[in-house]
Write an enzyme that holds these catalytic residues in place. Structure first.
Site, PDB file in Angstrom:
ATOM      1  N   LYS A 131       0.830  -1.212   0.000  1.00 17.79           N
ATOM      2  CA  LYS A 131       0.000   0.000   0.000  1.00 17.79           C
ATOM      3  C   LYS A 131       0.865   1.262   0.000  1.00 17.79           C
ATOM      4  O   LYS A 131       0.624   2.195  -0.771  1.00 17.79           O
ATOM      5  CB  LYS A 131      -0.941  -0.017   1.209  1.00 17.79           C
ATOM      6  CG  LYS A 131      -1.971  -1.153   1.171  1.00 17.79           C
ATOM      7  CD  LYS A 131      -2.937  -1.095   2.316  1.00 17.79           C
ATOM      8  CE  LYS A 131      -2.307  -1.498   3.628  1.00 17.79           C
ATOM      9  NZ  LYS A 131      -1.906  -2.917   3.669  1.00 17.79           N
ATOM     10  N   THR A 132       1.880   1.292   0.852  1.00 17.24           N
ATOM     11  CA  THR A 132       2.777   2.454   0.896  1.00 17.24           C
ATOM     12  C   THR A 132       3.546   2.588  -0.410  1.00 17.24           C
ATOM     13  O   THR A 132       3.732   3.692  -0.930  1.00 17.24           O
ATOM     14  CB  THR A 132       3.757   2.323   2.070  1.00 17.24           C
ATOM     15  OG1 THR A 132       3.017   2.202   3.290  1.00 17.24           O
ATOM     16  CG2 THR A 132       4.677   3.532   2.161  1.00 17.24           C
ATOM     17  N   ASP A 167      -1.032   6.753   6.298  1.00 16.76           N
ATOM     18  CA  ASP A 167      -1.041   5.325   6.633  1.00 16.76           C
ATOM     19  C   ASP A 167      -1.871   5.119   7.898  1.00 16.76           C
ATOM     20  O   ASP A 167      -2.008   6.040   8.713  1.00 16.76           O
ATOM     21  CB  ASP A 167       0.393   4.845   6.847  1.00 16.76           C
ATOM     22  CG  ASP A 167       0.517   3.336   6.730  1.00 16.76           C
ATOM     23  OD1 ASP A 167      -0.473   2.684   6.339  1.00 16.76           O
ATOM     24  OD2 ASP A 167       1.606   2.809   7.025  1.00 16.76           O
ATOM     25  N   THR A 222      -5.384  -1.459   7.098  1.00 17.90           N
ATOM     26  CA  THR A 222      -5.533  -2.917   7.124  1.00 17.90           C
ATOM     27  C   THR A 222      -6.916  -3.287   7.661  1.00 17.90           C
ATOM     28  O   THR A 222      -7.283  -4.455   7.648  1.00 17.90           O
ATOM     29  CB  THR A 222      -4.469  -3.553   8.028  1.00 17.90           C
ATOM     30  OG1 THR A 222      -4.551  -2.964   9.339  1.00 17.90           O
ATOM     31  CG2 THR A 222      -3.068  -3.313   7.475  1.00 17.90           C
ATOM     32  N   ARG A 233       6.470  -8.448   1.593  1.00 17.71           N
ATOM     33  CA  ARG A 233       7.362  -8.066   2.693  1.00 17.71           C
ATOM     34  C   ARG A 233       8.007  -9.290   3.332  1.00 17.71           C
ATOM     35  O   ARG A 233       9.199  -9.299   3.642  1.00 17.71           O
ATOM     36  CB  ARG A 233       6.589  -7.267   3.748  1.00 17.71           C
ATOM     37  CG  ARG A 233       7.453  -6.850   4.943  1.00 17.71           C
ATOM     38  CD  ARG A 233       6.650  -6.036   5.929  1.00 17.71           C
ATOM     39  NE  ARG A 233       6.340  -4.724   5.393  1.00 17.71           N
ATOM     40  CZ  ARG A 233       5.276  -4.010   5.724  1.00 17.71           C
ATOM     41  NH1 ARG A 233       4.403  -4.509   6.575  1.00 17.71           N
ATOM     42  NH2 ARG A 233       5.077  -2.811   5.200  1.00 17.71           N
TER      43      ARG A 233
END
Length: 342
Positions: free
Chosen positions: A67-68, A112, A161, A220
């Site tokens: 997302k980032t 975020d 999230t 990740r």
């Protein structure tokens, strides 16, 4: 015992600089999420053709899916500045006012964990992203007055999230609401191979596939496992990551072949052993393992469903035959079940 952080999608303190070096900077370099990328590509192209700020975007999905990274890519594709903050950081209206007063035309402003904004800060954000103005209270007491400050048109990007915790008024102010899904093994293998090239690590196809299989569908975690396997290959092997090297290194780290962590296993064993495979309610599972039902539903359950170990039904969660086989649990006959006739 394995370090649970290895297969957790939460970012670690020492990973920030490492992740930045591996993140793609263009939409074409971003692997997976095909439909989402297509929607973003159209929105970006339309905004550039009109010379306007792009519509506001809300990105949601499990942690570690990009997302980032996508927020930074949007700014890069638009050719504008990128400002980043997080919901927990904006504790007062003044914090948000300070950021918004420095916003430039068409700039991307990324928040975020937007679901963690405090109510009064969130209310100020409403007028900023809808009317492009900020209302500031000047003075105190009977003489206080509200001053409206206009701000340039910008693009707000929120990431969460927990979409269910984003209030309906805030969610309704985003023109694009896009979900990121877990990645397939082939997509993760591409990510591992790309990261390996950037890290100057020799990874063959089978070695990359083995790391991808144990990465819980999350880039990740794939990059994190690649670092650990790289260390093992450098110290205990010839520096090349093959399937055998990856298997040995990941087994040493006690990383399950599906990347399941302790909570995943507790969830599945609770359903399989305590409730004979279900159906069982989410609140009951949460109480049994000492975990919040919302966390189970949004963080752990999607991956277990993707693996084919768990089903959602109107009566509750039900384990599949694959789950009984994988966890080596014998299915028990319950009251009302009829054994097959010989």
């Amino acid at each position: 015992m394995a370090d649970p952080r290895i297969v957790s999608a939460a970012p670690l303190e020492d990973e920030a600089q490492f992740e930045v070096g591996l993140r793609p900077r263009r939409l074409a370099d971003f692997t997976g999420q095909t439909k989402l990328k297509e929607n973003l590509a159209i929105a970006i192209a339309a905004a550039k053709q009109r010379g306007e700020a792009m519509d506001h975007v809300l990105l949601y999905g499990p942690p570690g899916l990009g997302k980032t990274t996508l927020a930074a890519i949007i700014a890069e594709e638009l050719g504008v500045e990128f400002e980043q903050t997080a919901g927990p950081i904006l504790q007062k209206k003044l914090d948000l006012t300070g950021v918004l007063s420095n916003i430039r035309e068409r700039q991307v402003f990324f928040i975020d964990e937007i679901h963690r904004l405090l109510p009064d800060v969130e209310e100020m954000l409403y007028s900023a992203i809808e009317d492009f103005r900020v209302d500031i209270l000047v003075g105190a007491g009977p003489g206080a007055r509200t001053h409206s400050l206009s701000i340039p048109r910008f693009t707000a990007i929120g990431a969460t999230t927990r979409q269910g915790l984003v209030s309906a008024p805030l969610r309704g102010r985003f023109g694009l609401v896009l979900r990121l899904n877990h990645y397939g093994v082939d997509e993760l293998k591409q990510i591992v191979k790309r990261s390996a090239r950037l890290l100057s690590v020799d990874v063959d196809d089978e070695g990359g596939a083995e790391i991808a299989r144990r990465s819980r569908g999350t880039p990740r975690i794939a990059n994190r496992l690649l670092r650990r396997v790289r260390d093992y290959a450098q110290v205990r092997a010839d520096g090349r990551v093959t399937r055998e090297t990856a298997e040995t290194a990941l087994d040493l780290l006690e990383v399950d072949r599906f990347g399941l962590d302790e909570i995943d296993q507790k969830i599945m064993l609770t359903v399989l052993k305590n409730y004979s495979g279900g159906p069982v309610g989410l609140n009951t599972i949460g109480a049994s393992i000492g975990e919040e039902p919302e966390t189970i539903e949004e963080v752990y359950e999607p991956y277990l469903i993707q693996l084919g170990f768990l089903h959602r039904t109107p009566r509750g969660r039900v384990a599949t035959e694959s789950a009984f086989d994988y966890f080596k649990v014998q299915r028990k006959l319950r009251i009302g079940d009829q054994p097959g006739l010989l």
